[in-house]
Structure formats: structure tokens, C-alpha cells
Design an enzyme around this catalytic site. Structure first.
Site, PDB file in Angstrom:
ATOM      1  N   LYS A 189      25.620  34.620  39.329  1.00 36.07           N
ATOM      2  CA  LYS A 189      26.418  33.405  39.526  1.00 36.07           C
ATOM      3  C   LYS A 189      26.791  33.328  41.006  1.00 36.07           C
ATOM      4  O   LYS A 189      27.711  33.980  41.472  1.00 36.07           O
ATOM      5  CB  LYS A 189      27.691  33.386  38.684  1.00 36.07           C
ATOM      6  CG  LYS A 189      28.269  31.958  38.634  1.00 36.07           C
ATOM      7  CD  LYS A 189      29.756  31.876  38.516  1.00 36.07           C
ATOM      8  CE  LYS A 189      30.530  32.088  39.784  1.00 36.07           C
ATOM      9  NZ  LYS A 189      30.326  31.065  40.853  1.00 36.07           N
ATOM     10  N   GLU A 265      33.351  44.553  45.461  1.00 35.63           N
ATOM     11  CA  GLU A 265      33.301  44.555  46.929  1.00 35.63           C
ATOM     12  C   GLU A 265      34.210  43.415  47.348  1.00 35.63           C
ATOM     13  O   GLU A 265      33.844  42.245  47.196  1.00 35.63           O
ATOM     14  CB  GLU A 265      31.878  44.299  47.430  1.00 35.63           C
ATOM     15  CG  GLU A 265      30.839  45.305  46.978  1.00 35.63           C
ATOM     16  CD  GLU A 265      31.028  46.672  47.585  1.00 35.63           C
ATOM     17  OE1 GLU A 265      31.677  46.784  48.643  1.00 35.63           O
ATOM     18  OE2 GLU A 265      30.548  47.638  46.982  1.00 35.63           O
ATOM     19  N   CYS A 300      33.219  39.896  55.798  1.00 33.57           N
ATOM     20  CA  CYS A 300      34.177  40.797  55.149  1.00 33.57           C
ATOM     21  C   CYS A 300      34.571  41.953  56.065  1.00 33.57           C
ATOM     22  O   CYS A 300      35.702  42.411  56.048  1.00 33.57           O
ATOM     23  CB  CYS A 300      33.612  41.323  53.839  1.00 33.57           C
ATOM     24  SG  CYS A 300      32.043  42.155  54.040  1.00 33.57           S
ATOM     25  N   GLU A 399      43.996  38.606  55.083  1.00 31.67           N
ATOM     26  CA  GLU A 399      42.627  38.258  55.462  1.00 31.67           C
ATOM     27  C   GLU A 399      42.558  36.750  55.679  1.00 31.67           C
ATOM     28  O   GLU A 399      42.938  35.981  54.802  1.00 31.67           O
ATOM     29  CB  GLU A 399      41.644  38.662  54.357  1.00 31.67           C
ATOM     30  CG  GLU A 399      40.208  38.368  54.740  1.00 31.67           C
ATOM     31  CD  GLU A 399      39.206  38.710  53.644  1.00 31.67           C
ATOM     32  OE1 GLU A 399      39.475  38.390  52.484  1.00 31.67           O
ATOM     33  OE2 GLU A 399      38.167  39.305  53.959  1.00 31.67           O
TER      34      GLU A 399
HETATM   35  P1  NAD Z   1      36.066  34.305  45.905  1.00 31.50           P
HETATM   36  O1  NAD Z   1      36.694  35.503  45.322  1.00 31.50           O
HETATM   37  O2  NAD Z   1      36.820  33.052  45.955  1.00 31.50           O
HETATM   38  O3  NAD Z   1      34.729  33.954  45.106  1.00 31.50           O
HETATM   39  C1  NAD Z   1      33.703  34.918  44.924  1.00 31.50           C
HETATM   40  C2  NAD Z   1      32.941  34.583  43.668  1.00 31.50           C
HETATM   41  O4  NAD Z   1      33.825  34.720  42.558  1.00 31.50           O
HETATM   42  C3  NAD Z   1      32.416  33.141  43.617  1.00 31.50           C
HETATM   43  O5  NAD Z   1      31.155  33.136  43.007  1.00 31.50           O
HETATM   44  C4  NAD Z   1      33.446  32.450  42.746  1.00 31.50           C
HETATM   45  O6  NAD Z   1      32.940  31.315  42.058  1.00 31.50           O
HETATM   46  C5  NAD Z   1      33.796  33.554  41.764  1.00 31.50           C
HETATM   47  N1  NAD Z   1      35.080  33.377  41.096  1.00 31.50           N
HETATM   48  C6  NAD Z   1      36.183  32.740  41.559  1.00 31.50           C
HETATM   49  N2  NAD Z   1      37.156  32.767  40.618  1.00 31.50           N
HETATM   50  C7  NAD Z   1      36.666  33.434  39.555  1.00 31.50           C
HETATM   51  C8  NAD Z   1      37.190  33.773  38.270  1.00 31.50           C
HETATM   52  N3  NAD Z   1      38.408  33.410  37.906  1.00 31.50           N
HETATM   53  N4  NAD Z   1      36.402  34.480  37.428  1.00 31.50           N
HETATM   54  C9  NAD Z   1      35.158  34.854  37.793  1.00 31.50           C
HETATM   55  N5  NAD Z   1      34.600  34.532  38.968  1.00 31.50           N
HETATM   56  C10 NAD Z   1      35.346  33.837  39.852  1.00 31.50           C
HETATM   57  O7  NAD Z   1      35.551  34.745  47.339  1.00 31.50           O
HETATM   58  P2  NAD Z   1      34.784  33.850  48.409  1.00 31.50           P
HETATM   59  O8  NAD Z   1      35.773  32.916  49.023  1.00 31.50           O
HETATM   60  O9  NAD Z   1      33.534  33.296  47.819  1.00 31.50           O
HETATM   61  O10 NAD Z   1      34.314  34.953  49.460  1.00 31.50           O
HETATM   62  C11 NAD Z   1      35.153  35.424  50.451  1.00 31.50           C
HETATM   63  C12 NAD Z   1      35.677  36.791  50.093  1.00 31.50           C
HETATM   64  O11 NAD Z   1      34.597  37.672  49.845  1.00 31.50           O
HETATM   65  C13 NAD Z   1      36.461  37.417  51.218  1.00 31.50           C
HETATM   66  O12 NAD Z   1      37.633  37.993  50.701  1.00 31.50           O
HETATM   67  C14 NAD Z   1      35.524  38.496  51.742  1.00 31.50           C
HETATM   68  O13 NAD Z   1      36.150  39.576  52.385  1.00 31.50           O
HETATM   69  C15 NAD Z   1      34.826  38.913  50.509  1.00 31.50           C
HETATM   70  N6  NAD Z   1      33.569  39.606  50.806  1.00 31.50           N
HETATM   71  C16 NAD Z   1      33.522  40.964  50.633  1.00 31.50           C
HETATM   72  C17 NAD Z   1      32.354  41.663  50.934  1.00 31.50           C
HETATM   73  C18 NAD Z   1      32.281  43.164  50.734  1.00 31.50           C
HETATM   74  O14 NAD Z   1      31.193  43.707  50.742  1.00 31.50           O
HETATM   75  N7  NAD Z   1      33.394  43.839  50.546  1.00 31.50           N
HETATM   76  C19 NAD Z   1      31.232  40.970  51.415  1.00 31.50           C
HETATM   77  C20 NAD Z   1      31.318  39.595  51.572  1.00 31.50           C
HETATM   78  C21 NAD Z   1      32.496  38.909  51.263  1.00 31.50           C
END
Ligand code: NAD
Length: 495
Positions: A189, A265, A300, A399
Site C-alpha cells: 500500500k 521504520e 527520514c 520532526e
Molecule cells: P505517514 O505515517 O503519514 O504515512 C505512511 C504510510 O502509512 C502511508 O502509506 C499512509 O497512507 C499510511 N497510513 C497513514 N495512516 C494510517 C493508518 N491509520 N493505518 C495504516 N496505515 C496508515 O508518513 P508519511 O508522511 O507518508 O512519511 C513521512 C514519515 O516517514 C516521516 O516521519 C519520516 O521520517 C518517515 N520515514 C522513515 C524512514 C525510515 O527508514 N525510518 C524512511 C522514510 C520515511
């Protein structure tokens, strides 16, 4: 090399897949609902994409489970799975310009970053993981003469991968390569902000020979498709990259359903420690700028907190501002661009909000400032440096996920370590010193999954990637990633 005019022309002819990919075929969402996919550089509609929810999740999980149980992939000889995944990597390479365009159009990353980082890394991840599959052995435990205890790794079944928008293709491949290599069925997804490359990848997977049902892609929102995957009783593993807030929700879904394994992650607020014995202040400053302004700070592992030793603060800060002024947000389809727009208006507003709060809390803006948004012209934010910052300020703790850098100071090594560790996150850290003992000492004491000494952001398929504390658990990449997608099985035989 492709120039700006050529990329623009290519972007007009690229085909945008927009339906869910289930059981080897594209189909609309069961509800018929769609959501708009917007180009953040132009704010224009790219395409309306199927908005999947629980009904689509049920279809995809059924198809994935059937494929898994049939053994068509899970019981294939590792050598055969390897050949198919290698073919997928080759196909990705053949279509590399198309994939570079898909992510650039979808989330605003510069085309030069796509071609230099995301595409080669994604291809390498699939290829490297494929090459590992037929080189992993089981174990025989040293139990004694009258028994034989065999320990082997088995696939887990159905894996749901939920990924973010900042590196759409790369984050997807970091999950699906080891999950597929281990013999699982996968449902990906992608983020609702960047679903396009994942949909095209699904098509290539079928072309490479991955059987129907083994790799499915469900575009949709987190609270619908994501939540339904999290709560589904036939999903055995959730592999997630995204925010710490959502990571916590996934753990709850696991508890409410089948105790599926949850690999996270999550977010970061990585520190960058610049000691006075650093032997190249200009290089440290240029790397510090890259560590927060590349990919618009939507990284990230972005080092968003600088801690510089007081004695070199003035020299370092001047070099930092100079280096940062070379980052100019512009059309991401221009290969000369090193910063594109933020992914959407909400992310731009988040950046603006944190810059305002930094100023209110006493920060001194040395470069950039609150973005000046012009409707219809894209969601651009300038590189922003705020000095006189300290750990008591909101923007130093939270962040931001944008091009905003806090410059704080310290006196002693102990103080630097304590300030770096004073964070709920623990993803990466950078340390600049020419003193070998200090480099080791500080690296040991920093609470994070990764430390870079006199560099930042180094990565390789051979090295695990991930964090501690609120930055998550488990690791992507390297052989350690395989542990997330396999179960340990032992078989006792009395001789
Ligand atoms: P997000 O948590 O908003 O969304 C990530 C994914 O989760 C998306 O596909 C989203 O649709 C899904 N999601 C959202 N709510 C959900 C729910 N209630 N149930 C299930 N799935 C749900 O994050 P984002 O804004 O897409 O990405 C940014 C974040 O990702 C930042 O915090 C960044 O640090 C992190 N990130 C971490 C790494 C790592 O390796 N640690 C790498 C890249 C990004």
C-alpha cells in the site's frame, strides 16, 4: 544526458497507471471511488487513482493467500525465484527514465536525485537481495547423538508493506525485495501522495514472471486501506515506513487482530555533531547542508539538528550559510535543480508553522524563512537555517520533514552527546572530528541505529538501515532484512 526540455517532453507522454493491481490485473476500487493525484510542482491533476478500502483489501489478501498456499511462489526453488527477481531488476533498469519521471511528477523530488539515487538504489536492492536467496543455509543444532534438530527459515505467508511518499520506489523495493525473495506473497500500500511508481512496478513484476496474486498493489488512504491491512487476520507481517504516530497505530492493530509481526521504520530528528578538531570545516558545512536540504528535507535521516562546538561556531555557520545558498527550489524536471517543491500544501504549511514557532521561541533566521506561497505555482519552500537554537525549542524536538535546520552549540564532548541523545528519536547521527578515539567514543554513546563519521547518508545494500527508540525497530536492507520476512522452524528427529 537528458536535458530539461527532453524531460518535460517525456513527462507528457508517460502513461499513468491508476487502478489497483490485484491477482495480476488492474481493476477499479470495489467502491468505484478515486482520489486525485496532484503534481506538487504545478498543482495540476495528474490522474484520479482508485481509492481502495476494506473490500479491496479482502480481495487482495484472499488472492495473496491463495497464491501463497498454492506454492506457486513460496515453494519455488530459491534459484528460480532469484532468476525472476533478477529479471524484475533488469526490467526496472530498462524503464529507469519512466520510473524517475513517475516519482518526480508524483511527489516533486528532483529528477537528478531520482536518476542518481532512487533508481540505482532500487535496482541494486532487488538485484542484491535476489542474489542472496540461494546462498542462505539452515542449521543443525548441537543437541547430542540421539537426536537431530534442524533449524530452517520459512516464509511467513502474507506480508503487507505500507510505505511513505518521500522515496516512493525505493521504500517499496526495500520491503518487497526481501519479502518476495523469502517466498511470501506481498500487498503493497503506497502512500496516497505517491502511488504511481508502485502501480507500474506491479505490472513489471508480472512481466518478470512473478505469479498472479503474489504481488498486489492497493492505492488508498491510511485510515481505509492501511487500517484494513493492519487489522486483517490473514496478514502475518506488517512492514511499515512512515511517521511515528502511524507506527504506534499499527502496533495497536496487531494487538486487536492476530498479533501479526509489525516492523517499523519511523520518524527521525538526527543530530549532526561538529567538533572543533574537525579537519575540514567547509566540507562539514557542505555535507550538513546536503543532509537537510537534499530532497527538500523530506528525508527520514535528515540531520535537522546541528550541534557545533562554540570555538568554531562562527566559522562553521558562515560556511553553512554559503553552502546552503546553493540550494534553490525550482522545477524538479530540470536536471540542474537540487530542490523541488514540498509534496503538498499541508507539508508546506507544516514547514511554515515550525519556522514561525522557531522565531517566536527566540531563533535567529540566518537564511530562508516562512515560505511565500503563490497559488497555482507549486509548494516551494526555501532552505532555512535558524541559529541560537536549543533543545528546549519545539522545532528542535519535533520532526518537521522539510528544509529547516536548527543550529545549536556546545562546549564539551559530554555535553554534545547528552544534547544529541535528548530526543525521542534515534535514527541516524553524523559526527565530525579528526580524532579517531573521539569518533569511536561518541559513536558508541549515541543512541541511534546509524552513525556516520565525517560523512552523512552513506548506504549500501550490504548494510542494514533503521533506527531505535521512536524511530522504529527491525532493519531494511542487508541479510538482516530477511529476518523480518521469515519464521524460524525447528524439526526434532529421534535417531
Ligand atoms: P505517514 O505515517 O503519514 O504515512 C505512511 C504510510 O502509512 C502511508 O502509506 C499512509 O497512507 C499510511 N497510513 C497513514 N495512516 C494510517 C493508518 N491509520 N493505518 C495504516 N496505515 C496508515 O508518513 P508519511 O508522511 O507518508 O512519511 C513521512 C514519515 O516517514 C516521516 O516521519 C519520516 O521520517 C518517515 N520515514 C522513515 C524512514 C525510515 O527508514 N525510518 C524512511 C522514510 C520515511
Amino acid at each position: 544526458m537528458t536535458n530539461h526540455t527532453q524531460w518535460k517532453a517525456l513527462s507528457e507522454s508517460v502513461v499513468l497507471r491508476h487502478q489497483a493491481y490485484i491477482n495480476g490485473a488492474f481493476q477499479p476500487a470495489v467502491s468505484g471511488e478515486t482520489f486525485p493525484c496532484i503534481n506538487p510542482a504545478t498543482e495540476k491533476l495528474l490522474v484520479d487513482v482508485a481509492s481502495c478500502d476494506e473490500a479491496d483489501v479482502n480481495l487482495a489478501v484472499d488472492s495473496a493467500l491463495q497464491a501463497y498456499r498454492s506454492g506457486v511462489w513460496s515453494e519455488l526453488a530459491p534459484k528460480q525465484r532469484k532468476q525472476i527477481l533478477l529479471k524484475l531488476a533488469d526490467l526496472l533498469e530498462q524503464h529507469k527514465d519512466e520510473f524517475a519521471l513517475l516519482d518526480t511528477l508524483d511527489m516533486g523530488k528532483s529528477i537528478s536525485e531520482m536518476t542518481a539515487i532512487d533508481i540505482p538504489d532500487s535496482i541494486d536492492c532487488i538485484r542484491w537481495t535476489a542474489e542472496c536467496i540461494d546462498k542462505l543455509y539452515g542449521e543443525i543444532a548441537p543437541t547430542g547423538n540421539d537426536t537431530l534438530a534442524l533449524i530452517s527459515h520459512e516464509p511467513v505467508g502474507v506480508v503487507a508493506a505500507i510505505t511513505p511518499w518521500n522515496y516512493p520506489l525505493m521504500m517499496a523495493t526495500w520491503k518487497l525485495a526481501p519479502a518476495l525473495a523469502a517466498g511470501n506473497s506481498v500487498i503493497l500500500k503506497p502512500s496516497e501522495k505517491s502511488p504511481l511508481s508502485a502501480l507500474r512496478l506491479a505490472e513489471l513484476a508480472t512481466q518478470a514472471g512473478i505469479p498472479d496474486g503474489v504481488f498486489n498493489v492497493l492505492p488508498g488512504f491510511g485510515h481505509t486501506a492501511g487500517k484494513a491491512l493492519g487489522l486483517h487476520h490473514d496478514v502475518n507481517v506488517l512492514a511499515f515506513t512512515g511517521s511515528t504516530r502511524v507506527a504506534g497505530m499499527l502496533m495497536e492493530y496487531a494487538g486487536q487482530s492476530n498479533l501479526k509481526r509489525v516492523w517499523l521504520e519511523a520518524g527521525g530528528k538526527s543530530p549532526n555533531l561538529i567538533f572543533e578538531d574537525c579537519d575540514d570545516v567547509k566540507k562539514a558545512a557542505a555535507t550538513a547542508a546536503a543532509a537537510i536540504f537534499s530532497n527538500q528535507g523530506e528525508v527520514c535521516i535528515a540531520c535537522s539538528r546541528i550541534y557545533v562546538q562554540k570555538s568554531i561556531k562562527a566559522e562553521f555557520t558562515a560556511a553553512l550559510v554559503e553552502a546552503a545558498s546553493h540550494y534553490q527550489p525550482s522545477d524538479p524536471l530540470d536536471p540542474a535543480t537540487n530542490m523541488g517543491p514540498m509534496v503538498d500544501g499541508a507539508q508546506l504549511e507544516t514547514v511554515a508553522r515550525f519556522i514561525r514557532s522557531a522565531k517566536e521561541e527566540g531563533g535567529e533566521v540566518l537564511l530562508g524563512g516562512v515560505p511565500e506561497y503563490v497559488e497555482g505555482q507549486g509548494f516551494y519552500a526555501k532552505p532555512t537555517i535558524v541559529s541560537e537554537a536549543h533543545n528546549g525549542m519545539t522545532f528542535v524536538q519535533e520532526e518537521i520533514f522539510g528544509p529547516v535546520l536548527a543550529v545549536c552549540e556546545f562546549d564539551t564532548e559530554e555535553e554534545a552527546i547528552a544534547l544529541a541523545n535528548d530526543s525521542k528519536y534515534g535514527l541516524g547521527a553524523s559526527v565530525w572530528t579528526a580524532n579517531l578515539s573521539r569518533a569511536h567514543r561518541v559513536s558508541r554513546k549515541i543512541h541511534s541505529g546509524m552513525v556516520w563519521v565525517n560523512t552523512w547518508g552513506e548506504g549500501d545494500s550490504t548494510v542494514p538501515f533503521g533506527g531505535v527508540k521512536a524511530s522504529g525497530n527491525g532493519r531494511d536492507k542487508s541479510l538482516h532484512a530477511m529476518e523480518k520476512y521469515t519464521e524460524l522452524k525447528n524439526v526434532w528427529i529421534r535417531l
